[in-house]
Design a protein around this motif. Structure first.
Motif, short mmCIF file in Angstrom:
data_model
loop_
_atom_site.label_atom_id
_atom_site.label_comp_id
_atom_site.label_asym_id
_atom_site.label_seq_id
_atom_site.Cartn_x
_atom_site.Cartn_y
_atom_site.Cartn_z
N GLU A 46 33.29 -9.01 -19.46
CA GLU A 46 31.88 -8.99 -19.02
C GLU A 46 31.34 -10.42 -18.86
O GLU A 46 30.55 -10.69 -17.95
CB GLU A 46 31.02 -8.18 -20.00
CG GLU A 46 29.66 -7.83 -19.41
CD GLU A 46 28.83 -6.97 -20.35
OE1 GLU A 46 28.62 -7.38 -21.51
OE2 GLU A 46 28.39 -5.88 -19.92
N ASP A 47 31.78 -11.33 -19.75
CA ASP A 47 31.42 -12.75 -19.55
C ASP A 47 31.78 -13.19 -18.13
O ASP A 47 30.99 -13.83 -17.44
CB ASP A 47 32.20 -13.67 -20.51
CG ASP A 47 31.84 -13.53 -21.97
OD1 ASP A 47 30.77 -12.99 -22.28
OD2 ASP A 47 32.64 -14.01 -22.81
N VAL A 48 33.00 -12.84 -17.73
CA VAL A 48 33.50 -13.27 -16.42
C VAL A 48 32.66 -12.64 -15.30
O VAL A 48 32.25 -13.31 -14.35
CB VAL A 48 34.98 -12.87 -16.25
CG1 VAL A 48 35.47 -13.20 -14.83
CG2 VAL A 48 35.86 -13.57 -17.29
N ARG A 49 32.41 -11.35 -15.42
CA ARG A 49 31.67 -10.63 -14.38
C ARG A 49 30.25 -11.21 -14.24
O ARG A 49 29.78 -11.45 -13.12
CB ARG A 49 31.61 -9.15 -14.77
CG ARG A 49 31.37 -8.21 -13.61
CD ARG A 49 29.94 -7.72 -13.53
NE ARG A 49 29.53 -7.01 -14.72
CZ ARG A 49 28.25 -6.80 -15.03
NH1 ARG A 49 27.29 -7.24 -14.26
NH2 ARG A 49 27.95 -6.17 -16.15
N ILE A 50 29.60 -11.50 -15.36
CA ILE A 50 28.23 -12.05 -15.32
C ILE A 50 28.26 -13.46 -14.73
O ILE A 50 27.39 -13.84 -13.93
CB ILE A 50 27.63 -12.07 -16.75
CG1 ILE A 50 27.54 -10.66 -17.31
CG2 ILE A 50 26.30 -12.83 -16.78
CD1 ILE A 50 26.25 -9.92 -17.10
N LEU A 51 29.26 -14.25 -15.10
CA LEU A 51 29.39 -15.60 -14.54
C LEU A 51 29.52 -15.52 -13.02
O LEU A 51 28.89 -16.28 -12.27
CB LEU A 51 30.60 -16.28 -15.15
CG LEU A 51 30.77 -17.75 -14.78
CD1 LEU A 51 30.36 -18.63 -15.96
CD2 LEU A 51 32.20 -18.07 -14.40
N ASN A 52 30.33 -14.56 -12.57
CA ASN A 52 30.50 -14.39 -11.12
C ASN A 52 29.18 -13.96 -10.45
O ASN A 52 28.84 -14.43 -9.36
CB ASN A 52 31.59 -13.35 -10.86
CG ASN A 52 31.91 -13.22 -9.39
OD1 ASN A 52 32.41 -14.17 -8.78
ND2 ASN A 52 31.59 -12.07 -8.80
N ASP A 53 28.43 -13.08 -11.13
CA ASP A 53 27.12 -12.68 -10.60
C ASP A 53 26.21 -13.90 -10.46
O ASP A 53 25.46 -14.02 -9.49
CB ASP A 53 26.45 -11.66 -11.53
CG ASP A 53 27.10 -10.28 -11.45
OD1 ASP A 53 27.96 -10.08 -10.57
OD2 ASP A 53 26.76 -9.42 -12.28
N LEU A 54 26.26 -14.79 -11.44
CA LEU A 54 25.40 -15.99 -11.39
C LEU A 54 25.80 -16.89 -10.23
O LEU A 54 24.94 -17.51 -9.59
CB LEU A 54 25.48 -16.74 -12.72
CG LEU A 54 24.82 -16.03 -13.91
CD1 LEU A 54 25.20 -16.72 -15.23
CD2 LEU A 54 23.29 -16.02 -13.75
N LEU A 55 27.10 -16.96 -9.95
CA LEU A 55 27.54 -17.75 -8.80
C LEU A 55 27.02 -17.15 -7.49
O LEU A 55 26.67 -17.88 -6.56
CB LEU A 55 29.08 -17.82 -8.77
CG LEU A 55 29.71 -18.73 -9.82
CD1 LEU A 55 31.22 -18.53 -9.86
CD2 LEU A 55 29.38 -20.19 -9.57
N ASP A 56 26.95 -15.82 -7.43
CA ASP A 56 26.36 -15.18 -6.25
C ASP A 56 24.87 -15.49 -6.15
O ASP A 56 24.35 -15.80 -5.08
CB ASP A 56 26.52 -13.65 -6.34
CG ASP A 56 27.96 -13.21 -6.09
OD1 ASP A 56 28.72 -14.00 -5.50
OD2 ASP A 56 28.31 -12.09 -6.50
N GLU A 57 24.21 -15.41 -7.31
CA GLU A 57 22.76 -15.51 -7.31
C GLU A 57 22.28 -16.94 -7.08
O GLU A 57 21.24 -17.17 -6.46
CB GLU A 57 22.24 -14.97 -8.65
CG GLU A 57 20.76 -14.64 -8.65
CD GLU A 57 20.29 -14.06 -9.99
OE1 GLU A 57 19.08 -14.01 -10.22
OE2 GLU A 57 21.15 -13.66 -10.82
N PHE A 58 23.02 -17.91 -7.59
CA PHE A 58 22.60 -19.32 -7.50
C PHE A 58 23.72 -20.13 -6.85
O PHE A 58 24.39 -20.93 -7.51
CB PHE A 58 22.29 -19.88 -8.89
CG PHE A 58 21.27 -19.08 -9.64
CD1 PHE A 58 19.91 -19.24 -9.38
CD2 PHE A 58 21.66 -18.16 -10.61
CE1 PHE A 58 18.95 -18.50 -10.08
CE2 PHE A 58 20.71 -17.42 -11.32
CZ PHE A 58 19.36 -17.60 -11.04
N PRO A 59 23.92 -19.94 -5.55
CA PRO A 59 25.13 -20.47 -4.91
C PRO A 59 25.26 -22.00 -4.98
O PRO A 59 26.38 -22.50 -5.02
CB PRO A 59 25.01 -19.98 -3.47
CG PRO A 59 23.61 -19.53 -3.30
CD PRO A 59 23.08 -19.16 -4.63
#
Lengths: 451, 451
Positions: free
Chosen positions: B316-329
């Motif tokens: 889940e750490d990884v998935r959330i980190l990836n979401d943040l990369l989407d959100e704040f490109p």
């Protein structure tokens, strides 16, 4: 315990070596740094520190109390400096009770001389490996790079807050460990002697400039100077982060500590030359392993400096360990030592963190000073029974654990007393004695020290 | 984030490399051990582990959910074994909800294959130095002993509970750190397939032999075997310390787990051949430094295994980190990642410790099973609003922190409901619906999940 290795010839390691050497135990004391008596060793640590009752008793046990006290300066209480330069005095204890400012280096030298009367000190020896099962430690000579190993009955880690012995235990055992930094750091500064060679502030006090979220303190040295310590957050509005330029530092001191500016001519130079250091609390368990390895002093319980009990609590570890050797002459005593000290290490760590709030914030508050005066009155009414928390910690040998728990109840009682209407005007009256008596009737089992 | 170094090619490091590689980021994944796809690598770790909703979502994000699920075995609930051999079933969630037993090695191999589609993996590379300021890491090739250095925009420490990256941060930064062992250790044992090649126990369950102070559990493997884990105190009456001889071990299993003796013919050999390992919780802060270095998975939050959320929380750490990369490109995201995850890491650590009590003790208690049944009824009455704690953790994506806090309130309400006289006979009646409704009217803001 016939052959003992002690790692770390700082204050606690040296005192432990002295105690054990006098018992006829073969002690080898190892130190990573050079001999501070022969060379300037940058210890990277505080220049002076506080000694009090527990420390004197431990020094007395090896006949060093008098010699050390002669080189110490009594501080009878706190002298608070307001921004406008007003001074307020708050005594630490009863008449005649004081804590003492002592030079770390001077005390360490006295102890090293004493160790060498019975034992050998190996300087420039860095601990590079430790075999816990066999109580064998390997050192590297920092000069020759030669390695030597040494096996003994017991190895003591007296190697400070960043103990190599503890690190080995942390990695190899099921070892509970915590390091916790506070948001504040510290920086040392100097108020030099006046041109007459005298102290620029009243000599026999611990000076405090309490500014709620931060503070400056000053302790006297025998050469007429004071060592000041600025305690300030690393980040935020008032912080080291925001003191990057001489202009910022000057403005900060002018606004916060205007009265020390004329006394500290090298303030700016020192501010930028001296390091900003963190303040850590370290707790761990177990303190011993298989009756072969034990931690003592900062290696077992590194605490923040705000109660002046860092060295003193380590000295008390040594004194209690020695008492156990007297009491159980032919038994293993490391588990007994741990049982006696571990909870007290945790307690003084908690007390030291609490006292930061008291020093930086409360001592500038009139209602806090009233609280202290009322408490002193209660102490006089119930001598030897009611002992304020600060005095239990500083001027008694009560276990820290007991001081912490009794102190909590005292605070609760005082909180209630301070709620009494018009308390600031009646606390010195005769009638107030009745009120105190009523409170004590309710609270005495909790707020009196156990005999 | 253009060039990233990941240290540790275990489950979390490999998944992170997969996610970042698919984004077009240049990723180098370093692993101290050899390539587990080519050689037998003794990971020294659990053979199988639990995957659940949070894990599937993270695997789904890189298109691996189906492939991994095919190799997994669904466990629909707990099957409790009493000493007399009686079986009791307790479902994990609603109809159709299950957790999955998966082979650690198999999952890791799938992930390594996926990483190599976009990125390079460097096996046999041990991290021997880390320069935090410059995001430069030095590796030693364990085969050739050659050293190489590598500088990147970001270095991730995905190197597990005993993380070398975290150790560097602990020593060089003002870093808060805690490692805390529980009194229990664990030992893995095996129930092999039957002579027909079938599972010797019901396949689709997590089997538990709850014995209050200790327990045995068994998870199914695809080859027909079960991997059992004995959780037992290191010291005390019932403890590993008191299981030194084959006689002692036999007697212990005969008294505590008689029904597994005929199923585990190699019990004694395995007991003495397999290691006894400790169970540690590790928490630390900060998880990131200067947007250059970050910790993820066990390196940031090692937890005890009792909630089956060790791997899953790292995924889940990884998935959330990836979401943040989407959100704040085009922004730095490591502090945002830390802010999003750190409190959740602490929460799942606390939940995992709590669940040990539930598994080893409460699941054997009829009133606990009644509690679970009543709770399932409440869940049915308020679908999507009232979700039991276990389901919030296991079958939802609610932050662990929220699950922990809502779960405390649910426990309080259930405690009150279970105080109702004759509850064991009325909980299934119509009238009981009114009682539940009254409780929910009072508690709903606390015990319902936030939308």
């Amino acid at each position: 315990m016939r052959k003992v290795t002690i790692i770390g010839a700082g204050l606690v390691g040296s005192l432990l070596a002295t105690y054990l050497g006098k018992r006829g135990i073969k002690v080898d004391l190892y130190e990573r740094r050079g001999d501070m008596r022969k060379e300037q060793v940058d210890a990277g640590r505080s220049i002076n520190l506080a000694c009090s009752t527990r420390g004197w008793k431990a020094l007395n046990g090896v006949g060093l109390e008098e010699e050390v006290k002669e080189a110490a300066i009594a501080m009878h209480g706190r002298m608070m400096h307001s921004i406008s330069g007003d001074l307020t005095f708050q005594p630490y204890g009863k008449e005649g009770e004081a804590i003492y400012s002592i030079s770390r280096a001077h005390l360490n030298k006295i102890l090293l001389d004493e160790v060498e009367k019975n034992s050998k000190i190996h300087f420039d020896h860095k601990c590079i490996d430790l075999d816990l099962e066999n109580a064998t430690v390997t050192f590297q000579n920092e000069q020759t790079k030669q390695q030597t190993s040494c096996t003994s009955d017991i190895i003591f880690g007296a190697d400070g807050a960043f103990s190599a012995v503890r690190e080995t235990m942390r990695k190899k055992l099921r070892f509970n460990y915590q390091q916790q930094y506070i948001e504040h750091g510290y920086k040392e500064l100097t108020i030099p002697p006046t041109t007459d060679g005298e102290w620029a502030l009243e000599k026999n006090f611990l000076h405090i400039w309490p500014r709620k979220q931060y503070m400056l303190i000053a302790l006297p040295n025998t050469d007429g100077s004071f060592t000041c310590t600025l305690f300030l957050a690393f980040r935020g509005e008032k912080s080291f982060e925001n003191l990057q330029t001489p202009q910022q530092v000057s403005k900060f001191f002018e606004e916060s500590f205007p009265d020390i500016i004329p006394l500290a001519p090298n303030l700016l130079d020192e501010f930028f030359a001296n390091p900003t250091s963190g303040l850590v609390t370290i707790s761990c368990s177990p303190w011993q392993y298989q009756e072969k390895i034990a931690l003592i002093g900062d290696a077992a319980h590194a605490i923040v400096p705000f109660y002046g009990q860092g060295m003193v609590s380590g000295f008390e570890d040594v004194r209690i360990l020695n008492d156990l050797l007297d009491e159980f002459p032919n038994q293993s005593i490391l588990q007994k030592y741990t049982n006696a000290r571990q909870e007290n290490g945790d307690a003084i760590a908690a007390l030291a963190l609490q006292n930061f709030i008291e020093m930086r914030d409360l001592v500038g508050d009139p209602s806090f000073l009233l609280r202290k005066r009322i408490e002193a009155r209660i102490q006089n009414l119930y001598p030897g029974k009611y002992i304020p928390l600060y005095s239990m910690v500083t001027f008694s040998h009560l276990p820290y654990k007991e001081a912490l728990s009794v102190g909590k109840k005292q605070k609760k009682m005082l909180d209630e007393i301070l709620q009494i209407s018009n308390i600031e005007n009646i606390w010195q009256t005769e009638k107030f004695l009745e009120i105190i008596h009523k409170f004590i009737t309710v609270y005495q089992n909790d707020v009196f020290v156990r005999k």
